[in-house]
Write an enzyme that holds these catalytic residues in place. Structure first.
Site, mmCIF file in Angstrom:
data_model
loop_
_atom_site.group_PDB
_atom_site.id
_atom_site.type_symbol
_atom_site.label_atom_id
_atom_site.label_comp_id
_atom_site.label_asym_id
_atom_site.label_seq_id
_atom_site.Cartn_x
_atom_site.Cartn_y
_atom_site.Cartn_z
ATOM 1 N N SER A 74 -61.734 -24.549 -16.354
ATOM 2 C CA SER A 74 -60.725 -23.982 -17.258
ATOM 3 C C SER A 74 -61.366 -23.306 -18.471
ATOM 4 O O SER A 74 -60.741 -22.462 -19.122
ATOM 5 C CB SER A 74 -59.734 -25.062 -17.711
ATOM 6 O OG SER A 74 -60.411 -26.122 -18.363
ATOM 7 N N SER A 91 -60.692 -35.261 -18.473
ATOM 8 C CA SER A 91 -59.800 -36.322 -18.986
ATOM 9 C C SER A 91 -58.372 -36.132 -18.460
ATOM 10 O O SER A 91 -57.465 -35.834 -19.222
ATOM 11 C CB SER A 91 -59.840 -36.396 -20.520
ATOM 12 O OG SER A 91 -59.830 -35.138 -21.155
ATOM 13 N N SER A 93 -61.265 -28.478 -14.147
ATOM 14 C CA SER A 93 -62.634 -27.997 -13.945
ATOM 15 C C SER A 93 -62.579 -26.461 -13.887
ATOM 16 O O SER A 93 -61.724 -25.892 -13.213
ATOM 17 C CB SER A 93 -63.169 -28.555 -12.623
ATOM 18 O OG SER A 93 -64.430 -28.005 -12.346
#
Ligand code: PPS
Ligand code: ADP
Length: 218
Positions: free
Chosen positions: A38, A125, A36
């Site tokens: 990134s 993911s 999160s």
């Protein structure tokens, strides 16, 4: 089938090749994965814009359009669909819910790709096995895994939604990178160092890859 007028009904099937010839590029899935904060959404949207400007047909699937609709959380479904439906089909952030989130997104992305689009997905993911399962549903070369490799310190410093702060304070449990796993890809098609380059430059790296693989011409 012939009828008394000797008229034959032809099932016209537009092949993937027909669609690609019409669009002037191949369909594929560009699967951004990373923590999160990134930079997945920012890079995907920058890339989408660049592809559009170049005359290619792309689309972005990310949390905003998926976790509010197809993969809505139980709380979001409760009012419209009732408690039982919400509990059965709503998705949160447990390992099993993330698995189903990624499975559905993979299936939708594959449909877009088969329809000739360049489908960009921007989801954490976090589990390798879930991403690899999606890869296996696609043709050779169709699934392009892009690791947005940003150190957690930078993600936490950015913290645009204040979620790392809440996770550190124990207000969110099971937050990726804090008290939930993130499994980096072992062999991604591309790794982007988003901590040290602009979204623009990173999107250009993906475009260079697409050209080298002849997914887009040029
Ligand atoms: N527990 C927990 N862990 C990680 N992230 C959380 C969590 N709870 C909410 N959020 C917010 O949800 C966004 C991630 O959703 P994804 O669908 O990408 O997650 S996943 O792929 O199913 O793991 C993520 O958004 P991004 O920052 O865009 O990645 C967060 O804003
Ligand atoms: N390459 C970059 N350089 C600097 N800041 C970035 C970069 N990519 C994203 N950001 C910023 O970092 C924050 C998180 O980006 P975002 O795309 O929302 O990440 P994710 O989708 O992975 O959660 C945003 O405030 C965004 O403007």
């Amino acid at each position: 089938m012939m009828n008394e007028m000797n008229v034959t009904w032809h099932e016209h099937q537009v092949s993937r090749g027909d669609r690609e010839a019409m669009k002037g590029h191949k369909g594929c899935v560009i699967w951004f994965t990373g923590l999160s904060g990134s930079g997945k959404s920012t890079i995907a949207n920058t890339l989408d814009h660049k592809l559009h400007e170049l005359g290619f047909h792309s689309t972005v699937l990310d949390g905003d359009n998926v976790r509010h609709g197809l993969n809505a959380a139980p709380g979001m479904l409760r009012d419209t669909h009732g408690d039982e439906f919400a509990e059965r089909f709503g998705l949160g952030f447990s390992a099993i819910d993330r698995e189903e989130n990624i499975r559905r997104i993979g299936a939708v992305a594959e449909l877009f790709s088969a329809a000739g689009l360049i489908a960009l997905t921007a989801f954490i993911s976090p589990y390798r096995v879930d991403r690899d399962r999606v890869r296996k549903t696609m043709r050779e070369g169709e699934f392009i895994e892009v690791f947005v490799d940003t150190p957690i310190e930078i993600c936490e410093d950015r913290d645009p939604k204040g979620l790392y702060k809440k996770a550190r304070a124990g207000e969110i449990k099971g937050f990726t990178g804090i008290d939930d796993p993130y499994e980096a890809p072992l062999n991604p098609e591309l790794t982007l160092s988003s901590g040290h380059a602009s979204p623009d430059a990173l999107a250009d790296e993906v475009i260079a890859f697409l050209r080298a693989r002849q997914i887009i011409p040029g």
